[in-house]
Structures are given as C-alpha cells and as structure tokens.
Enzyme design. Structure first.
Site, PDB file in Angstrom:
ATOM      1  N   ILE A 140      14.071 -25.690   9.702  1.00  0.00           N
ATOM      2  CA  ILE A 140      13.200 -24.553  10.011  1.00  0.00           C
ATOM      3  C   ILE A 140      14.032 -23.547  10.790  1.00  0.00           C
ATOM      4  O   ILE A 140      15.058 -23.891  11.375  1.00  0.00           O
ATOM      5  CB  ILE A 140      11.933 -24.970  10.799  1.00  0.00           C
ATOM      6  CG1 ILE A 140      12.276 -25.743  12.067  1.00  0.00           C
ATOM      7  CG2 ILE A 140      11.006 -25.776   9.923  1.00  0.00           C
ATOM      8  CD1 ILE A 140      11.037 -26.165  12.865  1.00  0.00           C
ATOM      9  N   ASP A 141      13.598 -22.292  10.790  1.00  0.00           N
ATOM     10  CA  ASP A 141      14.385 -21.224  11.402  1.00  0.00           C
ATOM     11  C   ASP A 141      14.606 -21.451  12.891  1.00  0.00           C
ATOM     12  O   ASP A 141      13.799 -22.091  13.570  1.00  0.00           O
ATOM     13  CB  ASP A 141      13.681 -19.873  11.221  1.00  0.00           C
ATOM     14  CG  ASP A 141      13.642 -19.427   9.766  1.00  0.00           C
ATOM     15  OD1 ASP A 141      14.458 -19.926   8.979  1.00  0.00           O
ATOM     16  OD2 ASP A 141      12.781 -18.584   9.440  1.00  0.00           O
ATOM     17  N   LYS A 142      15.690 -20.873  13.393  1.00  0.00           N
ATOM     18  CA  LYS A 142      16.045 -20.986  14.810  1.00  0.00           C
ATOM     19  C   LYS A 142      14.873 -20.606  15.721  1.00  0.00           C
ATOM     20  O   LYS A 142      14.596 -21.289  16.701  1.00  0.00           O
ATOM     21  CB  LYS A 142      17.245 -20.066  15.081  1.00  0.00           C
ATOM     22  CG  LYS A 142      17.599 -19.851  16.535  1.00  0.00           C
ATOM     23  CD  LYS A 142      18.873 -19.006  16.630  1.00  0.00           C
ATOM     24  CE  LYS A 142      19.165 -18.564  18.062  1.00  0.00           C
ATOM     25  NZ  LYS A 142      18.349 -17.412  18.472  1.00  0.00           N
TER      26      LYS A 142
END
Length: 313
Positions: A140-142
C-alpha cells in the site's frame, strides 16, 4: 554520507519556470524530474532560504541552495522499528502499517521501511518475491495506513499470491472524499493506465490498460461536502481508489497528487485520507483470517472534526 551544496542564481530568462523542471535541466547533480521531486520532498532544496514546493515558479534573482545527499544503495538490514501486529502465526502475519512508512527499500528509500522492520521482528522471511521484498506479497502507498499481510514461508507466499491474482482477497478501505454529489453507492469499472498529461498519476480515461474495479458505498456525509466512503477492491492497481474518485470528480481530502488545488490543501489531514480498514483471506491451513485496523490518529481526528461540523478547507 555528507551533503554537497549546489547553488543556482536565477537569471531573467529562467524566471517563470517550475523549480523541479529547472533543477532537472541542470547537469550537476544529474537528476530526472521525478528524482528531483523526491529530494524536494526531503527538504534538501531551499529558495531564498525557504522550503518551497516542486511547482514553485522561479523569479529573477532567486537563489537556490541544494544541500544534496546522494542516495545510498538499498539495504535489507534488520532495524528495530516498532510494528503493530493484527495477526501472527508461524506462516504469516498482518501488520498495521503506519502512515509514512514505505513498504520495501528502494533507491529513494534505502532503509527504515516495513521490510527492515520485518527483518528485525521475524527470524526468517521468504525471498521469492525479490531480494528487497522478503515477505511482501502486496503493498500500500507510503501515505496510506492500515492492514497489510506479510508471509513467513514460501508456502504462505504462494497461497496468498494466488488469492491476490484471483482477486479473492477481501480488501476494504475507508476514505474521506469531497463528494457532495456522489451517489450513495456505485462501482467504478474502468481501464487503468498512466495519465498522459501527468506521468505521476494514473487514470481510467485511457484506451489501453488493465481493468480496475472499485465498489463503494457512502457511510457518512458532512456539511462541508466531505463524505466518508467504504471501498471494496475487486482489483488492486496502483493508486486505484485515488484514481477512481479523482476521475469521478470527488478527489480524496489531502491528496496533493490527485486533488491538486481542489483538495490537496486540507487543514484536517496532511496526506491522502485513505486507510486500509480490513483484510480477509484464506490461511494456507484452510481457515479464514480477518483483520481490522483501527483508524490512525490523524484520520480519526479528521473524522471527529467533520462530525462536529468542521470544515476541511
């Protein structure tokens, strides 16, 4: 590694150009525009003593000082980073990834990643997903928080990878979007590809690409036009939820990349308001695993403020 200082004095002919474009055009340090942006985000560059955004329009006689620290090679060194585990056994685990943590090392993020933390917490991790991605079966994105599964054995890795490939994993995200006209429920079923007008973004408005499907329903509406939505992913493309709501004219609050001037500046939360709420899948031993990640503090406070009648603008 020590920093090297580069100084640029803006001439009249360069006035009006974007800062990131100008720096990417310089021979030293040699950088692409996307690399320049990463170092801008790190705060290495100052214009007239102030940190500014990548899109800053240069002015005649501006003085740019770039204290540049070259990137180091990625490492998978074990690092004692605290982790919140939602589930764990001898086959796999589910972690509650905090906001700001990158999943695996890369040139731009050589350490302090989730993988570095996993190397510290677990004795062995499978490397069949790549040497720099031990135990990682999805990401998942930062700046997205929430539930993320990691594997401890090759058997578990293959078992979960098959479920992700077959889209049988139950993934539910909660998001805050600006959507006063958003229908109560719906499905985004589009293609997924690079935005030809913005290479950092994706869009469903392409003629070629892979299919992306997001089902959503409205959970709460607020007086400011913000809406809490529950999203169920049928596919898992990069930026899928952010892309779909942007294309629908309802960008996520705090999402500078997709929301731009419309919702990128949000006083309630300073990153995209997106949280991986639940994760459900079949364990290699056959039983179901279902985990729910509580809202992180920034998301919970933003929601509390909206419920109290607060404005996000």
């Amino acid at each position: 590694m020590s920093a090297t200082e580069f100084i640029f004095q803006i001439e009249p002919e360069d006035a009006g150009e974007r800062l990131d474009v100008y720096l990417a055009e310089q021979d030293d340090p040699p950088m692409t525009r996307s690399q320049v942006r990463k170092f801008l985000d790190r705060g290495e560059v100052r214009v007239n003593g102030q940190q500014v955004k990548a899109g800053y329009k240069l002015r005649d006689d501006d003085r740019i000082v770039w204290a540049h620290t070259p990137p180091t090679e990625p490492t998978i060194e074990a690092q004692a980073i605290a982790l919140t585990l939602l589930y764990e056994d001898d086959q796999l685990a589910v972690v509650d990834k905090p906001v700001g943590m990158v999943v695996h090392p890369s040139i731009g993020h050589p350490d302090r990643t989730l993988v570095n933390a996993l190397m510290h917490h677990f004795e062995e991790l499978p490397t069949i997903g790549g040497e720099l991605r031990p135990g990682i079966v999805h990401r998942i994105d930062k700046d997205t928080s929430g539930a993320l599964a990691v594997t401890k054995t090759d058997r578990a890795h293959h078992h979960l990878a098959d479920q992700f490939r077959e889209h049988s994993i139950e993934r539910v995200y909660h998001a805050l979007v600006f959507g006063p006209g958003l229908p109560d429920q719906g499905t985004f079923d589009t293609l997924h590809g690079r935005d030809p007008n913005h290479r950092m973004r994706f869009t469903g408005r392409v003629t070629k690409g892979r299919r992306a499907v997001t089902h959503y329903k409205v959970m709460e509406r607020f007086v400011s036009g913000a809406v809490l939505v529950e999203c169920r992913l049928e596919t898992g493309r990069t930026h899928q939820i952010r892309m779909h709501f942007c294309d629908a004219g309802c960008p996520l609050l705090g999402d500078a990349l997709y929301g731009g001037k419309r919702t990128g500046q949000c006083r309630l939360i300073d990153r995209q308001a997106l949280h991986a709420r639940t994760l459900g899948f079949e364990h290699p031993d056959g039983h179901r695993v279902f985990c729910e990640a509580e809202y992180p503090e920034d998301f919970a406070q933003a929601l509390q403020s909206l419920r109290a009648g607060g404005d996000w603008r």
